[in-house]
Design an enzyme around this catalytic site. Sequence first.
Site, PDB file in Angstrom:
ATOM      1  N   LYS A 240       0.860  -1.184   0.000  1.00  0.00           N
ATOM      2  CA  LYS A 240       0.000   0.000   0.000  1.00  0.00           C
ATOM      3  C   LYS A 240       0.888   1.224   0.000  1.00  0.00           C
ATOM      4  CE  LYS A 240      -4.485   0.873   0.269  1.00  0.00           C
ATOM      5  NZ  LYS A 240      -5.575   0.016  -0.229  1.00  0.00           N
TER       6      LYS A 240
HETATM    7  P1  NAD Z   1     -13.129   7.888  -2.219  1.00  0.00           P
HETATM    8  O1  NAD Z   1     -12.115   8.903  -1.880  1.00  0.00           O
HETATM    9  O2  NAD Z   1     -13.573   7.762  -3.627  1.00  0.00           O
HETATM   10  O3  NAD Z   1     -14.454   8.092  -1.309  1.00  0.00           O
HETATM   11  C1  NAD Z   1     -14.441   8.164   0.082  1.00  0.00           C
HETATM   12  C2  NAD Z   1     -15.803   8.686   0.505  1.00  0.00           C
HETATM   13  O4  NAD Z   1     -15.922   8.598   1.920  1.00  0.00           O
HETATM   14  C3  NAD Z   1     -16.088  10.152   0.139  1.00  0.00           C
HETATM   15  O5  NAD Z   1     -17.378  10.247  -0.424  1.00  0.00           O
HETATM   16  C4  NAD Z   1     -16.075  10.871   1.499  1.00  0.00           C
HETATM   17  O6  NAD Z   1     -16.970  11.974   1.539  1.00  0.00           O
HETATM   18  C5  NAD Z   1     -16.598   9.755   2.376  1.00  0.00           C
HETATM   19  N1  NAD Z   1     -16.350   9.959   3.800  1.00  0.00           N
HETATM   20  C6  NAD Z   1     -15.209  10.281   4.444  1.00  0.00           C
HETATM   21  N2  NAD Z   1     -15.445  10.393   5.772  1.00  0.00           N
HETATM   22  C7  NAD Z   1     -16.771  10.127   5.948  1.00  0.00           C
HETATM   23  C8  NAD Z   1     -17.624  10.080   7.077  1.00  0.00           C
HETATM   24  N3  NAD Z   1     -17.170  10.319   8.313  1.00  0.00           N
HETATM   25  N4  NAD Z   1     -18.953   9.790   6.893  1.00  0.00           N
HETATM   26  C9  NAD Z   1     -19.426   9.532   5.670  1.00  0.00           C
HETATM   27  N5  NAD Z   1     -18.651   9.553   4.564  1.00  0.00           N
HETATM   28  C10 NAD Z   1     -17.345   9.862   4.704  1.00  0.00           C
HETATM   29  O7  NAD Z   1     -12.525   6.493  -1.690  1.00  0.00           O
HETATM   30  P2  NAD Z   1     -12.912   5.015  -2.166  1.00  0.00           P
HETATM   31  O8  NAD Z   1     -11.957   4.619  -3.223  1.00  0.00           O
HETATM   32  O9  NAD Z   1     -14.363   4.949  -2.398  1.00  0.00           O
HETATM   33  O10 NAD Z   1     -12.513   4.177  -0.868  1.00  0.00           O
HETATM   34  C11 NAD Z   1     -13.398   4.021   0.238  1.00  0.00           C
HETATM   35  C12 NAD Z   1     -12.924   2.855   1.081  1.00  0.00           C
HETATM   36  O11 NAD Z   1     -12.898   1.666   0.278  1.00  0.00           O
HETATM   37  C13 NAD Z   1     -11.522   2.967   1.676  1.00  0.00           C
HETATM   38  O12 NAD Z   1     -11.481   2.293   2.906  1.00  0.00           O
HETATM   39  C14 NAD Z   1     -10.662   2.224   0.669  1.00  0.00           C
HETATM   40  O13 NAD Z   1      -9.442   1.762   1.223  1.00  0.00           O
HETATM   41  C15 NAD Z   1     -11.590   1.077   0.334  1.00  0.00           C
HETATM   42  N6  NAD Z   1     -11.323   0.407  -0.932  1.00  0.00           N
HETATM   43  C16 NAD Z   1     -11.266   1.082  -2.096  1.00  0.00           C
HETATM   44  C17 NAD Z   1     -11.036   0.390  -3.282  1.00  0.00           C
HETATM   45  C18 NAD Z   1     -11.031   1.078  -4.618  1.00  0.00           C
HETATM   46  O14 NAD Z   1     -10.966   0.359  -5.641  1.00  0.00           O
HETATM   47  N7  NAD Z   1     -11.142   2.385  -4.688  1.00  0.00           N
HETATM   48  C19 NAD Z   1     -10.832  -0.999  -3.256  1.00  0.00           C
HETATM   49  C20 NAD Z   1     -10.918  -1.674  -2.033  1.00  0.00           C
HETATM   50  C21 NAD Z   1     -11.163  -0.965  -0.872  1.00  0.00           C
END
Ligand code: NAD
Length: 423
Positions: free
Chosen positions: A115
């Site tokens: 990561k």
């Molecule tokens: P992103 O940046 O696209 O979105 C994150 C979202 O979370 C945003 O809409 C933000 O407003 C919201 N957020 C932050 N704090 C918040 C709170 N307190 N209450 C409500 N909403 C809140 O990120 P993402 O890529 O969607 O990733 C989200 C999660 O999924 C992370 O834990 C990431 O590690 C995990 N993840 C992502 C992927 C991927 O392919 N992008 C794959 C596996 C896991």
Amino acid sequence: MTENGKGDIGYRLLDCHEAAKHHFERAANRLKMKRRIRDWIVKPFREITVHLPVVMDDGDIQLFKGYRVQHNNTRGPYKGGLRYHPTVTLNDVRGLAAWMTWKTALLDLPLGGAKGGVTCDPKKMSEAELERLTRKYTRAISLDIGPSQDIPAPDVNTNEKVMAWIMDEYSKLRGYAPAVVTGKPLDLGGSPGRLDATGKGVSIIIRQWAADNNIAIESGSAVIQGFGNVGYYTAFHLQQAGCRVVGISDSGACVYNSKGLAIEELMNYKRENGSVGSFPGADTMDPEEIFALDCDFLVPAALENAITKNNASKIKARAVFEAANGPICPLIEPSIAEQGIAIVPDILANSGGVVVSYFEWVQNLQQFSWNSKKIEGELRNRMITAYRRVVEKSDAEKVSLRLAAYMLAIEKVARASMARGIY
Ligand code: NAD
């Protein structure tokens, strides 16, 4: 929790590294894994910290700190996302890297776990500043990444554009190499189905779990915390399957409509207004209210430690699907299970992203492209196979889905380590 997974440390939030170790130790104890093997496979193989001076738009120079933790490459090249966030620390990146190792093993992908993270606030930076930062970071770790070494991908606050900058900068230094990152734009060797893969994968797992628990998806309801890449596409695919998505939150607000929210309209509204708050046709509440909403499926899709002792007892869902990494504080997890609520762990529920990243990497290496239908079929097969294995292990060992998933994953990495003779 102490090193050997015994003892009470009382309640507190664990960072990603502590949380990943907590789950690992429980599974290793259950497997009676020898200490010398577990110490070897739980510790990151390499940790890289870089300092990145970046010229800002006003001519000032700002110093950023970046990390790449290469947790384990016993089963294949390191693989894992890159996160831009103001609070990201080395310990977070360590934990997130370990989760990638267990995820790729559980899904049977020939990859390891890594990561990356840069401590920065992308919301306060211009696109040009983000590009300069990304190129600096890429140069700083350019000898440590590569198609057969370590392959980054998007995570929180990084996207296709950031992946394109990494691919371009790396290719300038080391020769044309689209396979150095996944999650690229289609025009640069990205794969059909990668953009929505994580959310689609979450929806595949929810539908499978619902079928196993006699809930017709068309009469089920879901609530999703976070409306970024993962939250939005989970909502979109659940709605396509006929499920009512009744509540969604972002960091500013939570919106609720018992008849179901119009997901695409909500996303357009968020793009125009910056938050889901005050969306017409829905009640607006505090973001924290999301956890108390009535629903069948609760999907935390924002950040780690979203579900804590402050809200765990309010959950009314039948199951929690961890779309985010580490959204449940491990020390509160037993109380959720005691309420009869199932937890489908992150290393299974959100693995769709790395599965399609693997397909993208394979296509880049083969210089051959697959169509969406093939990608979707292969994604479904991989995820349902892994889900079935986890459910069978959980039934056979009478342990939670999380413990079953960890047992399968860490056993696999341990076996590979011993086969290679590195123990
Ligand atoms: P992103 O940046 O696209 O979105 C994150 C979202 O979370 C945003 O809409 C933000 O407003 C919201 N957020 C932050 N704090 C918040 C709170 N307190 N209450 C409500 N909403 C809140 O990120 P993402 O890529 O969607 O990733 C989200 C999660 O999924 C992370 O834990 C990431 O590690 C995990 N993840 C992502 C992927 C991927 O392919 N992008 C794959 C596996 C896991």
